[in-house]
Design a protein around this motif. Structure first.
Motif, PDB file in Angstrom:
ATOM      1  N   HIS A 198      36.389  39.628  36.373  1.00  0.00           N
ATOM      2  CA  HIS A 198      37.678  39.380  37.402  1.00  0.00           C
ATOM      3  C   HIS A 198      38.792  39.052  36.117  1.00  0.00           C
ATOM      4  O   HIS A 198      38.382  39.032  35.289  1.00  0.00           O
ATOM      5  CB  HIS A 198      38.059  37.877  37.355  1.00  0.00           C
ATOM      6  N   CYS A 233      44.953  38.159  40.303  1.00  0.00           N
ATOM      7  CA  CYS A 233      43.243  38.527  39.364  1.00  0.00           C
ATOM      8  C   CYS A 233      43.790  40.107  39.309  1.00  0.00           C
ATOM      9  O   CYS A 233      44.279  40.939  40.185  1.00  0.00           O
ATOM     10  CB  CYS A 233      41.861  38.462  40.532  1.00  0.00           C
ATOM     11  N   GLU A 235      41.604  42.339  38.197  1.00  0.00           N
ATOM     12  CA  GLU A 235      40.873  43.284  37.857  1.00  0.00           C
ATOM     13  C   GLU A 235      39.914  43.161  39.049  1.00  0.00           C
ATOM     14  O   GLU A 235      39.689  42.873  39.621  1.00  0.00           O
ATOM     15  CB  GLU A 235      40.114  42.858  36.741  1.00  0.00           C
ATOM     16  N   CYS A 237      37.954  43.840  41.789  1.00  0.00           N
ATOM     17  CA  CYS A 237      37.163  43.559  41.849  1.00  0.00           C
ATOM     18  C   CYS A 237      35.943  43.286  43.466  1.00  0.00           C
ATOM     19  O   CYS A 237      35.441  42.116  43.413  1.00  0.00           O
ATOM     20  CB  CYS A 237      36.837  41.579  41.290  1.00  0.00           C
ATOM     21  N   HIS A 241      39.683  41.477  47.245  1.00  0.00           N
ATOM     22  CA  HIS A 241      41.209  41.397  45.233  1.00  0.00           C
ATOM     23  C   HIS A 241      42.042  41.039  45.753  1.00  0.00           C
ATOM     24  O   HIS A 241      43.140  39.682  44.798  1.00  0.00           O
ATOM     25  CB  HIS A 241      40.843  42.649  44.880  1.00  0.00           C
ATOM     26  N   MET A 244      43.318  37.835  46.090  1.00  0.00           N
ATOM     27  CA  MET A 244      43.139  36.527  44.745  1.00  0.00           C
ATOM     28  C   MET A 244      44.437  36.020  44.129  1.00  0.00           C
ATOM     29  O   MET A 244      44.303  36.785  42.732  1.00  0.00           O
ATOM     30  CB  MET A 244      41.384  37.484  44.220  1.00  0.00           C
TER      31      MET A 244
HETATM   32 CU   LIG Z   1      38.994  39.078  41.197  1.00  0.00          CU
END
Ligand SMILES: [Cu+2]
Length: 268
Positions: A198, A233, A235, A237, A241, A244
């Motif tokens: 992340h 976040c 990245e 993921c 995502h 997040m």
């Molecule tokens: Cu993430």
């Protein structure tokens, strides 16, 4: 045709440059001690790159226009290039990139390679599909042991992090869903990831670092403004995502102490 292409190239150049100069889509206001230096470095990079970009596009448009009228019967010259010019622009590019890196690296390194100061607020941040958990060490100042085999993400909170109840140091650890910290005091972030990579990103703090499974990454920043700031976040993921995100709440030291004591009391 050449003139049309010149117009298209120049219009794209000027319109896209306008949005950057007008700062149409820009950063939120910087709320950490290093934000001013980072923004300055960013601005320097952007101005230098912007000038080169505009100059290159203007030249491209001019060349397209200047050489478009030649009839197809004209024999084309073969050019092997110009070694002197190639050496000059490669050297200039290298100086520019290495120079910008050298200018920016002290700011980058200060958050990573210098250990956090004594008395910093320590928060362990764990990224987990698809939430952030924040852990405070409690009055003993020690994080209890977290065991991977005890981690249960569906349970949330302490159980999600795999806190070992048998470890006395874990008794007073507080796990929360929002990250609250006091203003004007360094925050030591200990970044972990439960499942995949992340990226802990707080745009207002100009703070971004990947959280990698198996690693505990130590970094620090100092918030200088109170308020609620978004954590995302950065990245990709997994499927969730997009949702997040979390809240970083910066408050006065007094408010923080009360908040942490209340979380501590809830635990008992
Ligand atoms: Cu993430």
């Amino acid at each position: 045709m050449g003139l049309v292409l010149l117009c298209v190239i120049w219009i794209i150049t000027f319109v896209s440059t306008y949005f950057f100069i007008a700062k149409t889509w820009w950063f939120p206001v910087g709320a950490s001690a290093s934000a001013a230096a980072l923004d300055h470095q960013f601005a320097v990079t952007f101005i230098i790159m912007g000038i080169i970009f505009v100059a290159a596009q203007l030249a491209l448009g001019l060349f397209v226009w200047r050489y478009s009228g030649q009839s197809s019967s004209t024999r084309a010259d073969y050019s092997h290039g110009n070694l002197k010019l190639e050496i000059i622009w490669t050297t200039l590019t290298a100086i520019l990139f290495v120079g910008l890196n050298l200018m920016g690296s002290p700011i980058w390194a200060a958050e990573r390679f210098r250990p956090a100061v004594d008395g910093a607020t320590r928060v362990e941040v764990t990224g987990m599909q698809f939430a952030w958990y924040f852990r405070y060490p409690g009055p003993d100042g020690k994080f209890g042991i977290a065991r991977p085999e005890l981690e249960d993400p569906s349970a949330g909170g302490e159980a999600a992090l795999g806190l070992d109840p048998a470890d006395p140091a874990s008794k007073d650890d507080v796990v929360t869903g929002i990250m609250e910290v006091p203003v004007n005091r360094e925050v030591e972030v200990i970044l972990r990831a439960h499942d995949v990579i992340h990226s802990f990103f707080v745009p207002s703090m100009r703070f971004k670092q990947d959280a990698v499974p198996g690693l505990a990454i130590h970094m620090h920043f100092t918030p200088i403004e109170t308020g609620d700031f978004e954590i995302t976040c950065a990245e990709l993921c997994g499927l969730g995502h997009y949702k997040m995100h979390g809240i970083l709440r910066v408050v006065s030291q007094d408010e923080f102490d009360k908040w942490l004591a209340a979380r501590e009391a809830e635990k008992q």
